[in-house]
Design an enzyme around this catalytic site. Structure first.
Site, PDB file in Angstrom:
ATOM      1  N   CYS A  66      37.016  42.949  51.397  1.00  0.00           N
ATOM      2  CA  CYS A  66      37.984  42.803  50.300  1.00  0.00           C
ATOM      3  C   CYS A  66      38.489  41.369  50.213  1.00  0.00           C
ATOM      4  O   CYS A  66      39.039  40.831  51.172  1.00  0.00           O
ATOM      5  CB  CYS A  66      39.151  43.758  50.508  1.00  0.00           C
ATOM      6  SG  CYS A  66      40.432  43.573  49.252  1.00  0.00           S
ATOM      7  N   ARG A 112      43.074  40.413  49.956  1.00  0.00           N
ATOM      8  CA  ARG A 112      43.945  40.847  51.041  1.00  0.00           C
ATOM      9  C   ARG A 112      45.235  40.053  51.226  1.00  0.00           C
ATOM     10  O   ARG A 112      46.026  40.383  52.100  1.00  0.00           O
ATOM     11  CB  ARG A 112      43.151  40.867  52.360  1.00  0.00           C
ATOM     12  CG  ARG A 112      42.237  42.059  52.446  1.00  0.00           C
ATOM     13  CD  ARG A 112      41.445  42.031  53.743  1.00  0.00           C
ATOM     14  NE  ARG A 112      40.254  41.191  53.653  1.00  0.00           N
ATOM     15  CZ  ARG A 112      39.554  40.794  54.690  1.00  0.00           C
ATOM     16  NH1 ARG A 112      39.942  41.121  55.906  1.00  0.00           N
ATOM     17  NH2 ARG A 112      38.469  40.053  54.529  1.00  0.00           N
ATOM     18  N   GLU A 171      33.759  42.178  38.934  1.00  0.00           N
ATOM     19  CA  GLU A 171      33.344  43.539  39.295  1.00  0.00           C
ATOM     20  C   GLU A 171      32.832  44.277  38.066  1.00  0.00           C
ATOM     21  O   GLU A 171      31.853  45.021  38.121  1.00  0.00           O
ATOM     22  CB  GLU A 171      34.516  44.318  39.904  1.00  0.00           C
ATOM     23  CG  GLU A 171      35.085  43.674  41.149  1.00  0.00           C
ATOM     24  CD  GLU A 171      36.204  44.511  41.739  1.00  0.00           C
ATOM     25  OE1 GLU A 171      37.379  44.258  41.401  1.00  0.00           O
ATOM     26  OE2 GLU A 171      35.916  45.429  42.525  1.00  0.00           O
ATOM     27  N   TRP A 207      44.012  45.876  41.801  1.00  0.00           N
ATOM     28  CA  TRP A 207      43.636  45.612  40.414  1.00  0.00           C
ATOM     29  C   TRP A 207      42.267  44.968  40.431  1.00  0.00           C
ATOM     30  O   TRP A 207      41.770  44.544  41.477  1.00  0.00           O
ATOM     31  CB  TRP A 207      44.670  44.725  39.708  1.00  0.00           C
ATOM     32  CG  TRP A 207      44.986  43.452  40.426  1.00  0.00           C
ATOM     33  CD1 TRP A 207      44.216  42.317  40.462  1.00  0.00           C
ATOM     34  CD2 TRP A 207      46.132  43.184  41.232  1.00  0.00           C
ATOM     35  NE1 TRP A 207      44.825  41.365  41.240  1.00  0.00           N
ATOM     36  CE2 TRP A 207      46.004  41.866  41.725  1.00  0.00           C
ATOM     37  CE3 TRP A 207      47.277  43.922  41.571  1.00  0.00           C
ATOM     38  CZ2 TRP A 207      46.952  41.268  42.555  1.00  0.00           C
ATOM     39  CZ3 TRP A 207      48.224  43.322  42.399  1.00  0.00           C
ATOM     40  CH2 TRP A 207      48.062  42.022  42.870  1.00  0.00           C
TER      41      TRP A 207
HETATM   42  N1  ARG Z   1      33.887  47.267  42.702  1.00  0.00           N
HETATM   43  C1  ARG Z   1      34.522  48.511  42.398  1.00  0.00           C
HETATM   44  C2  ARG Z   1      34.457  48.747  40.898  1.00  0.00           C
HETATM   45  O1  ARG Z   1      33.966  47.926  40.201  1.00  0.00           O
HETATM   46  C3  ARG Z   1      35.972  48.566  42.833  1.00  0.00           C
HETATM   47  C4  ARG Z   1      36.258  48.181  44.251  1.00  0.00           C
HETATM   48  C5  ARG Z   1      37.704  47.822  44.501  1.00  0.00           C
HETATM   49  N2  ARG Z   1      38.102  46.693  43.703  1.00  0.00           N
HETATM   50  C6  ARG Z   1      39.355  46.191  43.629  1.00  0.00           C
HETATM   51  N3  ARG Z   1      39.542  45.192  42.838  1.00  0.00           N
HETATM   52  N4  ARG Z   1      40.350  46.699  44.318  1.00  0.00           N
HETATM   53  O2  ARG Z   1      34.929  49.714  40.373  1.00  0.00           O
END
Ligand code: ARG
Length: 374
Positions: free
Chosen positions: A77, A80, A255, A250
Site C-alpha cells: 500500500c 500508508r 488504479e 480512497w
Molecule cells: N486496486 C483496487 C481497485 O482498483 C483497490 C485497492 C485498494 N486501493 C486503495 N486506494 N485503497 O479497486
C-alpha cells in the site's frame, strides 16, 4: 493496492486448534510500548483467559491500534502515511449474515462523508476455537459484474466473471446485462453456507467519467465506483483472526485509469478512447496507447474532482509515501515495501518511489492483513 491478482472462491481452511499465547503476548507488548498506555496486569490476564477459553477478547484500544498497525505493515500500500487515522468500527457482536450485509452498507455510507472519503474498517466477529465466523466472498464490497457472452466475450469487468457466475447460480439476475452492474454481496455463514444480499442504491456512489476538454469522451459511458473497499482479507491481531473486516481508503487514479479500465482482460478501453480522442492507432510507434492512457487518467482525476469525490494522483502519493518511510525510520521502525506494488503503473520513473530500494517485506510481521488461503 495495485498489481496482478486473481479471484477464486475461498474455501474453509482446516480448523485451527486454538491460539498461540506467544502471538498474543508479542502483540500486547508492542501495543503497550508504542501507545505508552499502562499495562496493569493485562498481559497476565490475557494469558489466563487463553488457557481457560482458548482465545481472548481485544479491548477497543487494542483493536483500534491493531487494525492501524496492520495497515502500516501492508507492504503493497502506497497510502500508508495516514495509517494512524484509520476509523475503526467495532462490530464484533454482529454475527448473522443479514446483519453483516447491513453493516457493510452502513460502512460505505459512513466512509463516504459527502465525498470526503474517510479510511474506515468494520471489524466483525473473529474466528474462535469453536470454528470460523462469517466471511465475505466478494473481494471488494463494490464489484461490477462480468457477464459471459455466448461468443466467449465478457460484458463488464472480466475480473469478476466467477463471482458473477456464483451470484447468478444463487438467483441474482439483471434484466439487461450492462458494463457496470453492481454485484450483490455474497456472505458465507459459520456453517459454510452462502447467502446473497443486494447493496442498497444509496450505499453505492459512482462517478461518471468525463474528459476536461474532449466532449466525445462521455459517449464511452465509462464510470467507476468512488470507494475501494477490500473485503476478503483476514485481519490478524495478536493471534486472533478477523476473517470479515472490510476496509477502505480512497482511490489513486492509476488504479482506475491504468488498470481497471485498461487491462486487456478487464475493460480494455484504450482502443475506444483513442478513437473518441481522434488518435490514430495504426502505428504502434506513434505511442497511441501511451497517449490514450494519459488522457484516461486525466479524465478520472477531472471527474472525481468535478463531483467532489476524494482521489489522489501518483505524483502526490509518491511524495507522501516517501515522507511516510522517512517518518517511520525516525520512529526507529523499518517499513516493509513491495516495490512492484508501490511503483505506479503510469510514468513510473517520474515518481520518487521508483528510484530506490526498500526494506524487504517480512512475511511474519504482525498485525497484518492476510490473503485468504484458497
Ligand atoms: N486496486 C483496487 C481497485 O482498483 C483497490 C485497492 C485498494 N486501493 C486503495 N486506494 N485503497 O479497486
Amino acid at each position: 493496492m495495485m498489481g496482478p491478482e486473481s479471484y477464486e472462491h475461498p474455501r474453509h481452511e482446516p480448523r485451527e486448534t486454538g491460539l498461540n499465547p506467544k502471538e498474543a503476548r508479542e502483540f500486547l507488548e508492542d501495543f503497550y510500548s508504542e501507545t505508552g498506555s499502562s499495562e496493569s496486569g493485562r498481559i497476565q490476564y490475557v494469558m489466563n483467559e487463553i488457557s481457560r477459553t482458548g482465545t481472548y477478547r481485544h479491548t477497543l484500544p487494542e483493536l483500534t491500534w491493531g487494525a492501524r498497525a496492520a495497515w502500516r505493515n501492508s507492504a503493497r500500500c502506497i497510502g500508508r502515511l495516514y495509517w494512524n487515522s484509520l476509523h475503526v468500527r467495532d462490530r464484533r457482536h454482529v454475527f448473522s449474515t443479514a446483519d453483516v450485509a447491513d453493516e457493510c452498507a452502513e460502512h460505505l455510507r459512513t466512509a463516504w462523508k459527502s465525498g470526503k472519503i474517510r479510511p474506515t474498517i468494520t471489524i466483525f466477529a473473529p474466528d474462535g476455537p469453536q470454528g470460523n465466523s462469517v466471511r465475505i466472498v466478494n473481494d471488494q464490497l463494490i464489484r461490477y459484474a462480468g457477464h459471459r457472452n455466448t461468443d466467449g466475450s465478457v460484458t463488464g469487468d472480466g475480473r469478476n466473471v466467477e463471482l458473477t457466475d456464483l451470484a447468478k447460480k444463487m438467483g441474482w439476475s439483471t434484466r439487461y446485462p450492462s458494463q457496470f452492474d453492481i454485484l450483490p454481496l455474497i456472505i458465507e455463514d459459520d456453517n459454510g453456507n452462502v447467502h446473497l444480499y443486494a447493496l442498497p442504491d444509496d450505499a453505492v456512489k459512482e462517478v461518471p467519467l468525463t474528459h476536461p476538454e474532449k466532449n466525445g469522451f462521455d459517449r464511452l459511458g465509462l464510470r467507476w465506483h468512488a470507494i475501494p473497499a477490500i473485503s476478503n482479507m483476514i485481519l490478524e491481531i495478536g493471534g486472533i483472526k478477523y476473517s470479515a473486516a472490510p476496509f477502505n481508503g480512497w482511490y489513486m487514479q492509476t488504479e482506475i485509469g491504468a488498470r481497471n479500465l485498461v487491462d486487456e482482460d478487464r475493460y480494455n478501453v484504450l482502443p475506444r478512447v483513442a478513437e473518441v480522442l481522434g488518435i490514430d492507432t495504426a502505428d504502434e510507434r506513434s505511442l497511441w496507447r501511451d497517449r490514450a492512457l494519459v488522457e484516461i487518467n486525466r479524465a478520472v482525476l477531472h471527474s472525481f474532482d468535478r463531483t467532489g469525490t476524494s482521489i489522489t494522483d501518483h505524483h502526490t502519493e509518491s511524495r507522501r509515501f516517501l515522507q511516510h518511510v522517512a517518518k517511520e525510520s525516525r520512529a526507529g521502525r523499518s517499513c516493509p515495501v513491495d516495490w512492484s506494488w508501490i511503483v505506479p503503473p503510469l510514468s513510473a520513473s517520474l515518481t520518487g518511489v521508483y528510484h530506490r530500494y526498500y526494506d524487504e517485506p517480512d512475511a511474519g510481521r504482525r498485525p497484518a492483513f492476510l490473503a485468504r488461503i484458497k
